[in-house]
Scaffold this motif. Structure first.
Motif, PDB file in Angstrom:
ATOM      1  N   TYR A 312       4.819  -1.139   7.574  1.00  0.00           N
ATOM      2  CA  TYR A 312       6.962  -1.234   7.942  1.00  0.00           C
ATOM      3  C   TYR A 312       5.825  -1.800   6.343  1.00  0.00           C
ATOM      4  CZ  TYR A 312      11.023  -2.672   7.170  1.00  0.00           C
ATOM      5  OH  TYR A 312      12.449  -3.045   6.964  1.00  0.00           O
ATOM      6  N   VAL A 313       5.926  -3.504   5.986  1.00  0.00           N
ATOM      7  CA  VAL A 313       5.669  -3.905   4.748  1.00  0.00           C
ATOM      8  C   VAL A 313       4.622  -3.143   3.271  1.00  0.00           C
ATOM      9  CG1 VAL A 313       4.728  -6.371   3.423  1.00  0.00           C
ATOM     10  CG2 VAL A 313       5.742  -6.110   6.377  1.00  0.00           C
ATOM     11  N   CYS A 314       4.122  -2.649   4.087  1.00  0.00           N
ATOM     12  CA  CYS A 314       3.077  -1.973   2.596  1.00  0.00           C
ATOM     13  C   CYS A 314       4.822  -0.782   2.517  1.00  0.00           C
ATOM     14  CB  CYS A 314       2.199  -0.777   3.725  1.00  0.00           C
ATOM     15  SG  CYS A 314       0.625  -2.110   3.690  1.00  0.00           S
ATOM     16  N   ASP A 315       5.299   0.158   3.543  1.00  0.00           N
ATOM     17  CA  ASP A 315       5.992   1.309   2.515  1.00  0.00           C
ATOM     18  C   ASP A 315       7.007   0.438   1.647  1.00  0.00           C
ATOM     19  OD1 ASP A 315       4.914   2.864   4.486  1.00  0.00           O
ATOM     20  OD2 ASP A 315       5.485   2.908   5.408  1.00  0.00           O
ATOM     21  N   LEU A 316       7.485  -0.554   2.115  1.00  0.00           N
ATOM     22  CA  LEU A 316       8.203  -2.046   1.492  1.00  0.00           C
ATOM     23  C   LEU A 316       7.851  -1.720   0.066  1.00  0.00           C
ATOM     24  CD1 LEU A 316       9.799  -4.509   3.683  1.00  0.00           C
ATOM     25  CD2 LEU A 316      10.814  -2.171   3.080  1.00  0.00           C
ATOM     26  N   VAL A 317       6.473  -2.220  -0.006  1.00  0.00           N
ATOM     27  CA  VAL A 317       5.731  -1.817  -1.493  1.00  0.00           C
ATOM     28  C   VAL A 317       6.443  -1.285  -1.934  1.00  0.00           C
ATOM     29  CG1 VAL A 317       3.748  -2.818  -3.116  1.00  0.00           C
ATOM     30  CG2 VAL A 317       4.659  -3.887  -0.652  1.00  0.00           C
ATOM     31  N   ARG A 318       5.693   0.399  -1.721  1.00  0.00           N
ATOM     32  CA  ARG A 318       6.309   1.040  -2.324  1.00  0.00           C
ATOM     33  C   ARG A 318       6.752   2.080  -2.604  1.00  0.00           C
ATOM     34  NH1 ARG A 318       1.512   2.652   1.331  1.00  0.00           N
ATOM     35  NH2 ARG A 318       2.875   3.604   2.725  1.00  0.00           N
ATOM     36  N   ASP A 319       7.980   1.680  -1.334  1.00  0.00           N
ATOM     37  CA  ASP A 319       9.762   1.987  -2.059  1.00  0.00           C
ATOM     38  C   ASP A 319       9.876   1.296  -2.869  1.00  0.00           C
ATOM     39  OD1 ASP A 319       8.965   4.040   0.126  1.00  0.00           O
ATOM     40  OD2 ASP A 319      10.413   3.333   1.352  1.00  0.00           O
ATOM     41  N   SER A 320       9.977   0.033  -2.992  1.00  0.00           N
ATOM     42  CA  SER A 320      10.502  -1.081  -3.996  1.00  0.00           C
ATOM     43  C   SER A 320       9.768  -1.091  -5.129  1.00  0.00           C
ATOM     44  CB  SER A 320      10.491  -2.176  -3.385  1.00  0.00           C
ATOM     45  OG  SER A 320       9.198  -2.712  -3.287  1.00  0.00           O
ATOM     46  N   LYS A 321       8.939   0.078  -5.823  1.00  0.00           N
ATOM     47  CA  LYS A 321       7.998  -0.050  -6.531  1.00  0.00           C
ATOM     48  C   LYS A 321       7.245  -0.917  -7.031  1.00  0.00           C
ATOM     49  CE  LYS A 321      10.043   4.229  -8.927  1.00  0.00           C
ATOM     50  NZ  LYS A 321      10.432   4.570  -7.575  1.00  0.00           N
ATOM     51  N   ALA A 322       6.863  -2.192  -6.279  1.00  0.00           N
ATOM     52  CA  ALA A 322       6.487  -3.310  -6.268  1.00  0.00           C
ATOM     53  C   ALA A 322       4.574  -3.734  -5.648  1.00  0.00           C
ATOM     54  CB  ALA A 322       6.675  -4.171  -5.097  1.00  0.00           C
ATOM     55  N   GLN A 323       4.190  -4.363  -6.869  1.00  0.00           N
ATOM     56  CA  GLN A 323       2.548  -4.719  -7.067  1.00  0.00           C
ATOM     57  C   GLN A 323       2.415  -5.216  -6.047  1.00  0.00           C
ATOM     58  OE1 GLN A 323       5.054  -5.545 -10.136  1.00  0.00           O
ATOM     59  NE2 GLN A 323       5.057  -3.149 -10.587  1.00  0.00           N
ATOM     60  N   GLY A 324       2.809  -6.135  -5.042  1.00  0.00           N
ATOM     61  CA  GLY A 324       2.263  -6.881  -4.253  1.00  0.00           C
ATOM     62  C   GLY A 324       2.689  -8.018  -3.615  1.00  0.00           C
ATOM     63  N   VAL A 325       2.446  -8.466  -2.714  1.00  0.00           N
ATOM     64  CA  VAL A 325       3.117  -8.908  -1.364  1.00  0.00           C
ATOM     65  C   VAL A 325       2.601 -10.379  -1.643  1.00  0.00           C
ATOM     66  CG1 VAL A 325       3.523  -9.619   0.695  1.00  0.00           C
ATOM     67  CG2 VAL A 325       2.898  -7.121   0.144  1.00  0.00           C
ATOM     68  N   VAL A 326       3.674 -10.958  -0.997  1.00  0.00           N
ATOM     69  CA  VAL A 326       3.932 -12.895  -0.739  1.00  0.00           C
ATOM     70  C   VAL A 326       3.858 -13.027   0.594  1.00  0.00           C
ATOM     71  CG1 VAL A 326       4.329 -15.457  -1.379  1.00  0.00           C
ATOM     72  CG2 VAL A 326       4.280 -13.491  -3.665  1.00  0.00           C
ATOM     73  N   VAL A 327       2.729 -13.445   0.381  1.00  0.00           N
ATOM     74  CA  VAL A 327       3.121 -13.767   2.599  1.00  0.00           C
ATOM     75  C   VAL A 327       3.525 -15.317   2.703  1.00  0.00           C
ATOM     76  CG1 VAL A 327       2.333 -14.128   4.888  1.00  0.00           C
ATOM     77  CG2 VAL A 327       1.674 -11.882   3.433  1.00  0.00           C
ATOM     78  N   PHE A 328       5.361 -15.498   2.847  1.00  0.00           N
ATOM     79  CA  PHE A 328       5.035 -17.301   3.024  1.00  0.00           C
ATOM     80  C   PHE A 328       5.154 -17.254   4.784  1.00  0.00           C
ATOM     81  CE2 PHE A 328       7.564 -15.890  -0.698  1.00  0.00           C
ATOM     82  CZ  PHE A 328       6.842 -17.121  -1.222  1.00  0.00           C
ATOM     83  N   MET A 329       4.133 -18.442   4.492  1.00  0.00           N
ATOM     84  CA  MET A 329       3.695 -18.206   6.480  1.00  0.00           C
ATOM     85  C   MET A 329       3.964 -19.290   6.871  1.00  0.00           C
ATOM     86  SD  MET A 329      -0.084 -17.392   8.067  1.00  0.00           S
ATOM     87  CE  MET A 329       0.186 -16.405   7.934  1.00  0.00           C
ATOM     88  N   GLU A 330       4.986 -20.002   7.611  1.00  0.00           N
ATOM     89  CA  GLU A 330       5.420 -20.973   8.232  1.00  0.00           C
ATOM     90  C   GLU A 330       4.089 -21.744   8.629  1.00  0.00           C
ATOM     91  OE1 GLU A 330       9.124 -23.535   9.164  1.00  0.00           O
ATOM     92  OE2 GLU A 330       9.156 -22.556   7.753  1.00  0.00           O
ATOM     93  N   ASN A 331       4.063 -22.900   8.153  1.00  0.00           N
ATOM     94  CA  ASN A 331       3.351 -23.948   9.211  1.00  0.00           C
ATOM     95  C   ASN A 331       3.661 -24.093  10.272  1.00  0.00           C
ATOM     96  OD1 ASN A 331       1.867 -23.525   7.257  1.00  0.00           O
ATOM     97  ND2 ASN A 331       2.533 -25.997   5.958  1.00  0.00           N
ATOM     98  N   PHE A 332       1.929 -24.277  11.230  1.00  0.00           N
ATOM     99  CA  PHE A 332       2.679 -24.493  13.016  1.00  0.00           C
ATOM    100  C   PHE A 332       3.259 -23.088  13.672  1.00  0.00           C
ATOM    101  CE2 PHE A 332       2.143 -28.591  11.194  1.00  0.00           C
ATOM    102  CZ  PHE A 332       0.683 -28.499  11.965  1.00  0.00           C
ATOM    103  N   CYS A 333       3.392 -22.054  12.941  1.00  0.00           N
ATOM    104  CA  CYS A 333       4.061 -20.912  13.157  1.00  0.00           C
ATOM    105  C   CYS A 333       2.899 -19.690  13.487  1.00  0.00           C
ATOM    106  CB  CYS A 333       4.999 -20.249  12.174  1.00  0.00           C
ATOM    107  SG  CYS A 333       5.459 -18.536  13.345  1.00  0.00           S
TER     108      CYS A 333
END
Length: 385
Positions: A312-333
């Motif tokens: 699903y996240v990869c589909d968002l990248v293609r559909d929005s014509k983005a070049q990449g993903v930044v994963v903001f990961m909450e510490n201790f999650c």
């Protein structure tokens, strides 16, 4: 009002929730704190009270909450308790506590004990089912929502009628529609909507009555639709994670011409991508909305072996014509940390560039994040050239 003045008005609310709460209290309204996430805010609205989102804060240190919390609890949960203990949220008339993760479950009891000990506001416990789609799951959700409804009625001193709840559902569906519209327009016009302004607009929704908020957002969306085609020459990304609302961190994106084309953030698009059916039975409709939620790390996925959320996240990248993903990961999650390998596997499989940034509400120095984002932007720009 100019577009920048509209952005500033949203930022004023987003950056000063305590002032917004005092404003509503001065109007004679009661207010209910709503912890993350998937709580049925429509019930609060239908009771003629104000739902106030509780997603931590970027300008407090954790002190009093340490008496109740383990050190490995995420800062979001600890700061919610901190604000309840230190008086920041004393104007609230109650708190709805959701328990979708292993931190929120014990945290809900910590909050209940703390509020009882201090003689503060009542706490409302809400346990969603993981098997949410079968009929027994829907019935369980309805029973939980009825418990919430009864406790809200006691606080409000009035009954929540089906008519009021149906109207609340319509108000919230309209708000969700306009927020989806804004996210799309912001992705199409990064030259006009900075990452900082985008976050402020979406964050303000947690601290305003939804009809009031939506009227202002509709006016902004109408202005964005009038803009000519974008001449953006920077890079475009999809963001993913629980929350990323720190203006200092988001400013790094703006400074490096990194536009948010779309997001998969719980604090943002995940919270409004699914509408409530406008049916004759509003309580069942609310339960059905929760059953219809999908692609979330905190929700049980019957087909998880297929890595559907990563796809699903990869589909968002293609559909929005983005070049990449930044994963903001909450510490201790723990849920996010356990999910990351499957996300990375799918990104690699589909040749999608990404970086992972550990974030925390206690962060004050963003030097490492700045270096990582600058390098990532350079890589993406080189590949576009």
């Amino acid at each position: 009002m100019s577009m920048q003045e509209q952005f500033d008005a949203f930022a004023q609310v987003a950056n000063n929730p305590a002032a917004q709460l005092k404003k509503y209290k001065a109007e004679g309204r009661k207010a209910i704190g709503v912890m993350p996430y998937y709580a049925p805010e429509e019930l609060v609205f239908a009771a003629d009270m104000v739902p106030m989102g509780m997603w931590g804060t970027n300008d407090k240190n954790i002190k009093e909450a340490k008496e109740y919390c383990a050190s490995f609890y995420c800062s979001l949960a600890q700061l919610d308790l901190e604000m309840l203990l230190d008086g920041t949220l004393d104007d609230l008339d109650g708190v709805i506590m959701t328990v979708l993760c292993d931190t929120l479950r014990p945290m809900s009891q910590n909050i209940r004990v703390a509020m009882d000990k201090l003689g503060k506001m009542p706490t409302i416990f809400l346990a969603h089912p993981q098997n949410r789609r079968p009929e027994y799951g829907i019935q369980y959700t309805i029973s939980q929502y009825n418990n919430v409804k009864e406790q809200l009625e006691e606080i409000a001193g009035k009954k929540i009628t089906d008519e009021a709840l149906k109207e609340a559902i319509k108000v919230y569906n309209r708000s969700r529609e306009e927020r989806r519209r804004f996210v799309k327009l912001a992705g199409e016009h990064p030259e006009a909507v900075s990452a900082v302004n985008r976050s402020a607009v979406l964050k303000a929704s947690y601290f305003m009555l939804k009809d009031e908020y939506t009227d202002k957002l509709t006016a902004l969306n109408d202005e964005l639709e009038k803009l000519p085609a974008s001449d953006w020459n920077g890079v475009r990304i999809v963001t993913s994670g629980i929350i990323c609302d720190n203006p200092d961190l988001l400013q790094i994106l703006d400074d490096n011409k990194i536009a948010i084309a779309m997001d998969d953030v719980a604090h943002e698009s995940r919270s409004f991508r699914t509408d409530v059916p406008e049916d004759d039975d509003p309580m069942r409709a609310l339960a059905q909305q929760f059953a219809d939620q999908d692609y979330d790390v905190l929700l049980y996925d019957e087909a998880s072996a297929k890595n559907r959320r990563a796809e699903y996240v990869c589909d968002l990248v293609r559909d929005s014509k983005a070049q990449g993903v930044v994963v903001f990961m909450e510490n201790f999650c723990d849920p996010e940390e356990m999910e990351y390998p499957s996300l990375r596997q799918e990104f690699d499989k589909q040749n999608i560039r990404h970086i992972r940034l550990g974030i925390d509400h206690q962060m004050r120095d963003f030097g490492q994040a700045k270096t990582a984002l600058q390098a990532f932007a350079d890589v993406l720009a080189d590949e576009m050239a």
